[in-house]
Design a protein around this motif. Structure first.
Motif, PDB file in Angstrom:
ATOM      1  N   SER A   1       0.019  -1.038  -0.058  1.00  0.00           N
ATOM      2  CA  SER A   1      -0.063  -0.119  -0.298  1.00  0.00           C
ATOM      3  C   SER A   1       0.911   0.715   0.002  1.00  0.00           C
ATOM      4  CB  SER A   1      -0.585  -0.246   1.630  1.00  0.00           C
ATOM      5  OG  SER A   1      -2.144  -0.594   1.030  1.00  0.00           O
ATOM      6  N   ASP A   2       1.789   0.953   0.485  1.00  0.00           N
ATOM      7  CA  ASP A   2       2.943   2.191   0.801  1.00  0.00           C
ATOM      8  C   ASP A   2       3.997   1.796  -0.210  1.00  0.00           C
ATOM      9  OD1 ASP A   2       4.860   4.727   0.978  1.00  0.00           O
ATOM     10  OD2 ASP A   2       5.088   3.467   3.370  1.00  0.00           O
ATOM     11  N   LYS A   3       4.204   2.561  -1.328  1.00  0.00           N
ATOM     12  CA  LYS A   3       4.592   2.390  -2.897  1.00  0.00           C
ATOM     13  C   LYS A   3       5.978   3.408  -2.352  1.00  0.00           C
ATOM     14  CE  LYS A   3       1.209   0.389  -5.043  1.00  0.00           C
ATOM     15  NZ  LYS A   3       0.423   0.913  -3.724  1.00  0.00           N
ATOM     16  N   THR A   4       6.501   4.019  -0.996  1.00  0.00           N
ATOM     17  CA  THR A   4       7.037   4.448  -1.393  1.00  0.00           C
ATOM     18  C   THR A   4       9.090   3.749  -1.510  1.00  0.00           C
ATOM     19  OG1 THR A   4       6.318   6.118   0.828  1.00  0.00           O
ATOM     20  CG2 THR A   4       8.956   5.589   0.942  1.00  0.00           C
ATOM     21  N   GLY A   5       9.683   4.342  -2.265  1.00  0.00           N
ATOM     22  CA  GLY A   5      10.706   3.600  -2.608  1.00  0.00           C
ATOM     23  C   GLY A   5      10.690   2.309  -3.014  1.00  0.00           C
ATOM     24  N   LEU A   6       9.233   2.337  -3.544  1.00  0.00           N
ATOM     25  CA  LEU A   6       9.604   0.291  -4.292  1.00  0.00           C
ATOM     26  C   LEU A   6      10.184   0.945  -6.551  1.00  0.00           C
ATOM     27  CD1 LEU A   6       7.552  -1.809  -5.214  1.00  0.00           C
ATOM     28  CD2 LEU A   6       5.049  -0.267  -5.855  1.00  0.00           C
ATOM     29  N   VAL A   7      10.048   1.873  -6.588  1.00  0.00           N
ATOM     30  CA  VAL A   7      10.331   1.577  -8.208  1.00  0.00           C
ATOM     31  C   VAL A   7      12.035   1.676  -7.643  1.00  0.00           C
ATOM     32  CG1 VAL A   7      11.293   2.615 -10.071  1.00  0.00           C
ATOM     33  CG2 VAL A   7       8.726   3.212  -9.400  1.00  0.00           C
ATOM     34  N   GLU A   8      12.677   2.036  -6.808  1.00  0.00           N
ATOM     35  CA  GLU A   8      14.056   2.004  -6.625  1.00  0.00           C
ATOM     36  C   GLU A   8      14.316   0.784  -6.218  1.00  0.00           C
ATOM     37  OE1 GLU A   8      12.035   4.466  -4.803  1.00  0.00           O
ATOM     38  OE2 GLU A   8      13.466   5.975  -5.355  1.00  0.00           O
ATOM     39  N   LEU A   9      13.297  -0.527  -4.867  1.00  0.00           N
ATOM     40  CA  LEU A   9      13.385  -2.015  -4.978  1.00  0.00           C
ATOM     41  C   LEU A   9      13.596  -2.552  -6.437  1.00  0.00           C
ATOM     42  CD1 LEU A   9      14.065  -4.212  -2.687  1.00  0.00           C
ATOM     43  CD2 LEU A   9      11.040  -4.031  -3.024  1.00  0.00           C
ATOM     44  N   ALA A  10      12.195  -2.152  -7.042  1.00  0.00           N
ATOM     45  CA  ALA A  10      12.170  -3.308  -8.262  1.00  0.00           C
ATOM     46  C   ALA A  10      13.702  -3.123  -9.576  1.00  0.00           C
ATOM     47  CB  ALA A  10      10.951  -2.517  -8.731  1.00  0.00           C
TER      48      ALA A  10
ATOM     49  N   GLY B   1      -2.622 -10.000   3.159  1.00  0.00           N
ATOM     50  CA  GLY B   1      -1.406  -9.345   3.503  1.00  0.00           C
ATOM     51  C   GLY B   1      -1.330  -9.711   4.273  1.00  0.00           C
ATOM     52  N   PRO B   2      -2.120 -10.060   6.025  1.00  0.00           N
ATOM     53  CA  PRO B   2      -1.148 -10.957   7.139  1.00  0.00           C
ATOM     54  C   PRO B   2      -1.088 -11.923   6.822  1.00  0.00           C
ATOM     55  CG  PRO B   2      -3.783  -9.235   7.391  1.00  0.00           C
ATOM     56  CD  PRO B   2      -2.953  -9.267   6.544  1.00  0.00           C
ATOM     57  N   ALA B   3      -1.631 -12.698   5.900  1.00  0.00           N
ATOM     58  CA  ALA B   3      -1.268 -13.991   6.133  1.00  0.00           C
ATOM     59  C   ALA B   3      -0.438 -14.473   4.997  1.00  0.00           C
ATOM     60  CB  ALA B   3      -2.587 -14.944   4.569  1.00  0.00           C
ATOM     61  N   LEU B   4      -0.205 -12.920   4.221  1.00  0.00           N
ATOM     62  CA  LEU B   4       1.249 -13.427   3.413  1.00  0.00           C
ATOM     63  C   LEU B   4       2.508 -12.926   4.141  1.00  0.00           C
ATOM     64  CD1 LEU B   4       0.415 -11.872   0.711  1.00  0.00           C
ATOM     65  CD2 LEU B   4       0.906 -13.875   0.087  1.00  0.00           C
ATOM     66  N   VAL B   5       2.786 -12.059   5.282  1.00  0.00           N
ATOM     67  CA  VAL B   5       3.470 -11.623   6.257  1.00  0.00           C
ATOM     68  C   VAL B   5       3.598 -13.140   6.880  1.00  0.00           C
ATOM     69  CG1 VAL B   5       3.883 -10.130   8.208  1.00  0.00           C
ATOM     70  CG2 VAL B   5       3.019  -9.208   6.056  1.00  0.00           C
ATOM     71  N   ARG B   6       2.570 -13.296   8.099  1.00  0.00           N
ATOM     72  CA  ARG B   6       3.222 -14.039   8.970  1.00  0.00           C
ATOM     73  C   ARG B   6       3.353 -15.772   8.225  1.00  0.00           C
ATOM     74  NH1 ARG B   6       0.591 -13.817  13.398  1.00  0.00           N
ATOM     75  NH2 ARG B   6       0.067 -15.762  14.055  1.00  0.00           N
ATOM     76  N   ALA B   7       2.498 -16.298   7.010  1.00  0.00           N
ATOM     77  CA  ALA B   7       3.108 -17.023   6.418  1.00  0.00           C
ATOM     78  C   ALA B   7       5.219 -17.214   6.202  1.00  0.00           C
ATOM     79  CB  ALA B   7       2.374 -17.281   5.013  1.00  0.00           C
ATOM     80  N   SER B   8       5.146 -16.155   5.441  1.00  0.00           N
ATOM     81  CA  SER B   8       6.557 -15.470   4.869  1.00  0.00           C
ATOM     82  C   SER B   8       7.551 -15.591   6.409  1.00  0.00           C
ATOM     83  CB  SER B   8       7.099 -14.133   4.562  1.00  0.00           C
ATOM     84  OG  SER B   8       5.673 -14.333   2.734  1.00  0.00           O
ATOM     85  N   ALA B   9       7.019 -15.053   7.548  1.00  0.00           N
ATOM     86  CA  ALA B   9       7.400 -14.757   8.826  1.00  0.00           C
ATOM     87  C   ALA B   9       8.334 -16.318   9.463  1.00  0.00           C
ATOM     88  CB  ALA B   9       7.208 -13.914   9.876  1.00  0.00           C
TER      89      ALA B   9
ATOM     90  N   VAL C   1       9.688 -11.905  -0.150  1.00  0.00           N
ATOM     91  CA  VAL C   1       8.339 -11.316  -0.024  1.00  0.00           C
ATOM     92  C   VAL C   1       8.242  -9.662   0.902  1.00  0.00           C
ATOM     93  CG1 VAL C   1       5.603 -11.005   0.916  1.00  0.00           C
ATOM     94  CG2 VAL C   1       6.738 -13.366   0.293  1.00  0.00           C
ATOM     95  N   VAL C   2       7.551  -8.691  -0.301  1.00  0.00           N
ATOM     96  CA  VAL C   2       7.171  -7.242   0.328  1.00  0.00           C
ATOM     97  C   VAL C   2       5.937  -6.656   0.908  1.00  0.00           C
ATOM     98  CG1 VAL C   2       8.237  -5.006  -0.040  1.00  0.00           C
ATOM     99  CG2 VAL C   2       9.711  -7.356  -0.659  1.00  0.00           C
ATOM    100  N   VAL C   3       6.007  -7.068   1.603  1.00  0.00           N
ATOM    101  CA  VAL C   3       4.394  -6.370   2.054  1.00  0.00           C
ATOM    102  C   VAL C   3       3.928  -5.737   2.486  1.00  0.00           C
ATOM    103  CG1 VAL C   3       1.960  -7.368   2.283  1.00  0.00           C
ATOM    104  CG2 VAL C   3       3.574  -8.964   0.548  1.00  0.00           C
ATOM    105  N   ASN C   4       3.568  -4.484   2.714  1.00  0.00           N
ATOM    106  CA  ASN C   4       2.727  -3.698   4.121  1.00  0.00           C
ATOM    107  C   ASN C   4       0.718  -3.581   3.912  1.00  0.00           C
ATOM    108  OD1 ASN C   4       2.200  -1.403   1.928  1.00  0.00           O
ATOM    109  ND2 ASN C   4       4.767  -1.321   2.904  1.00  0.00           N
ATOM    110  N   LEU C   5       0.602  -3.443   4.823  1.00  0.00           N
ATOM    111  CA  LEU C   5      -0.825  -3.412   4.653  1.00  0.00           C
ATOM    112  C   LEU C   5      -1.229  -2.508   4.779  1.00  0.00           C
ATOM    113  CD1 LEU C   5      -0.572  -5.944   8.414  1.00  0.00           C
ATOM    114  CD2 LEU C   5      -0.220  -6.411   5.797  1.00  0.00           C
TER     115      LEU C   5
END
Length: 561
Positions: free
Chosen positions: A27-36, A143-151, A115-119
């Protein structure tokens, strides 16, 4: 039910994990393009969803839509997109196990190493004042399911939930992959992220439930809930209609800084900031050394005392007890400077090395007085430019500015072994001496009554057993923290000296015997205010009557332990 247990001998060692495939949904696109950009340059396959995929694609990088992985379109207005075995199997496969590796191959599912996810912006939506239906739409499920699974599977997958950590992730990708230590760190942050998110959702639901039954509790439930949310953290759990307190309390706070040490030099300590708080913990340190544990304790006590008054007021605190409190007329030429001068006169010896709080901006005149006295901390809602310039020339004083939206908590929390105590704060928001009962002597004049009101408020800031003597809106003698009220009376009179003659006295609780009151009467106190309620009240009243002293009962006490 516990998960399946695999013998440790079947696990293969896995530390450095090169990133070949990443799932990104933010949801927060900050720094997304740089990471991609870094991921694409490193040959990482990027799988993404919705607006995140569109942003990466618009930046000129190849991206695989999640629907191409799942073979199922995003549906139900985006409510269902990543909740699919082709996604979660690729995240949850423990590739330290040959059996998991083989099962993925049989299912033709490729694993994810990142996995890069924010809610969804739930908190921001609530703060915007959005309608309940819109708030509910911002409750993230996938989102939380992805985060918890990855963690959970951090042995194989790196999970990043905050753009703040992109630089560390980028460095790892460029260096050949993520280490187990880094993945463990990211997993810890991820679980913290989802926990805080769930707490925010729970608090919102609890508040709305309170709204539905607040008429039955005269609005108290909603007020208490707001204070839990803003100043202690967030609450969750079923409502107990026998109480205005939720059945479950969860406290959320973020570490502000690690302090040099705790109450003593052999104790470690840190300060944590309550979510939404606007108190001493959030004050800006404008000048001076870092605050210590004891500085914070005393500063909080000082602010608590100074802000008991509507008039310009100053409190000077030493070891959590006042050594001087005073108010001044708002019409005085420099009211806050006058309040400080008279507060300091109460006990100049104890004020040395103390902590000062003012409930008005610090003026140059006040600063000139403070600058001549060794002071650990001065906290106020602001400082005039000349005052700050003068005080900041002294390297040992800490200058704290309270938040613009400073507010006092209406709830107090104290840790005890095995649990917590929570209570409503003792305040004077609806204070009126009209409710007092005159039990001896004649009605006092307006000036004496004003002094009694001041003494009654100021006494609340003194540790029990508490006795405070006052004259002309300033304390002149304080007896605090004694195990019997007689000793507190002797201490207050001793510190006041000749100033006890003609002063008024306040006691935070009733006099159990007449002996404590007699100490005050013998010193020349002209009026007394106390709660009353002792089985020997008649004996105490008789002593005051014999001395011709006016004494008022308030009907409530102000213990402060």
């Amino acid at each position: 039910m516990s998960g399946h247990t695999t013998p440790q001998s079947l696990y293969r060692e896995r530390d450095l994990v090169p990133v070949k495939r990443a799932l990104i949904s933010v949801s927060d696109k900050t720094g997304l393009v740089e990471l991609a950009t870094v991921l694409a340059e490193s040959g990482v396959e990027i799988v993404s969803t919705g607006s995140t995929a569109a942003t990466i694609r618009e930046a000129g990088f190849a991206v695989t839509d999640v629907s191409a992985v799942t073979g199922f379109p995003e549906s139900l207005d985006g409510r269902v997109k990543t909740l699919h075995p082709s996604v979660h199997a690729g995240i949850l496969a423990d590739l330290r196990l040959e059996a998991h590796e083989n099962q993925l191959a049989d299912l033709s599912i490729a694993p994810f190493e990142l996995v890069v996810v924010n809610l969804y912006p739930f908190v921001e939506t609530v703060e915007s004042g959005a309608a309940p239906a819109d708030v509910i739409e911002q409750i993230d499920i996938g989102g939380p399911a992805l985060v918890r699974a990855s963690a959970k599977n951090h042995a194989n997958v790196a999970i990043v939930v905050d753009p703040f950590n992109y630089d560390e992730l980028i460095a790892a990708v460029k260096a050949g992959g993520t280490t187990l230590t880094l993945r463990q760190k990211f997993a810890s942050l991820a679980f913290e992220h989802t926990a805080n998110y769930d707490l925010s959702v729970s608090a919102w639901f609890t508040e709305n439930i309170y709204d539905q039954w607040q008429d039955d509790t005269e609005g108290l439930g909603e007020e208490i809930l707001e204070q839990f949310d803003a100043l202690l953290g967030t609450t969750s759990g079923d409502l107990d209609e026998a109480s205005v307190f939720p059945s479950t309390l969860v406290i959320e706070a973020t570490r502000g800084s690690v302090l040099r040490y705790g109450e003593n030099s052999h104790q470690a300590a840190a300060i944590y900031l309550g979510e939404g708080g606007a108190g001493i913990a959030q004050a800006d340190v404008l000048h001076g050394k870092e605050m210590s544990y004891n500085n914070y304790v005393d500063a909080d006590a000082a602010v608590r005392a100074a802000y008991d008054f509507d008039q310009p007021a100053v409190a000077i605190i030493k070891h959590a007890n006042p050594c001087g409190i005073a108010v001044a007329s708002p019409d005085a030429p420099d009211a806050i400077a006058d309040a400080h001068r008279r507060a300091h006169e109460c006990d100049p010896v104890s004020a040395f090395g103390g902590v000062i709080a003012a409930n008005r901006r610090v003026t140059l005149a006040m600063a000139q007085t403070v600058s001549t006295i060794f002071t650990e901390v001065l906290v106020a809602p602001g400082f005039d430019d000349e005052a700050f310039e003068l005080l900041s020339a002294k390297k040992n004083i800490r200058l704290l500015e309270l938040p613009e939206d400073f507010r006092r908590s209406s709830l107090e929390l104290r840790q005890i072994s095995g649990g917590l105590l929570v209570q409503e704060a003792d305040t004077f928001e609806e204070f009126s001496s009209d409710d007092w009962t005159l039990v001896s002597g004649e009605e006092v004049d307006a000036a004496t009554r004003a002094d009694l009101e001041f003494a009654w408020k100021a006494c609340r800031a003194v540790k029990s057993n508490a006795i405070l003597l006052a004259h002309d809106g300033a304390s002149v003698g304080v007896g605090m923290g004694q195990v019997n009220r007689v000793d507190s009376c002797h201490l207050a009179v001793s510190r006041a000296g000749e100033r006890a003659q003609g002063a008024v006295a306040a006691s935070d609780a009733f006099f159990p015997f007449a002996d404590g009151l007699q100490v005050l009467l013998d010193a020349g106190v002209k009026a007394v205010v106390q709660p009353g309620g002792s089985v020997r009240d008649e004996e105490v009243i008789a002593a005051a009557t014999a001395a011709g002293v006016a004494m008022y009962f308030t009907g409530e006490r102000h213990f402060f332990h």
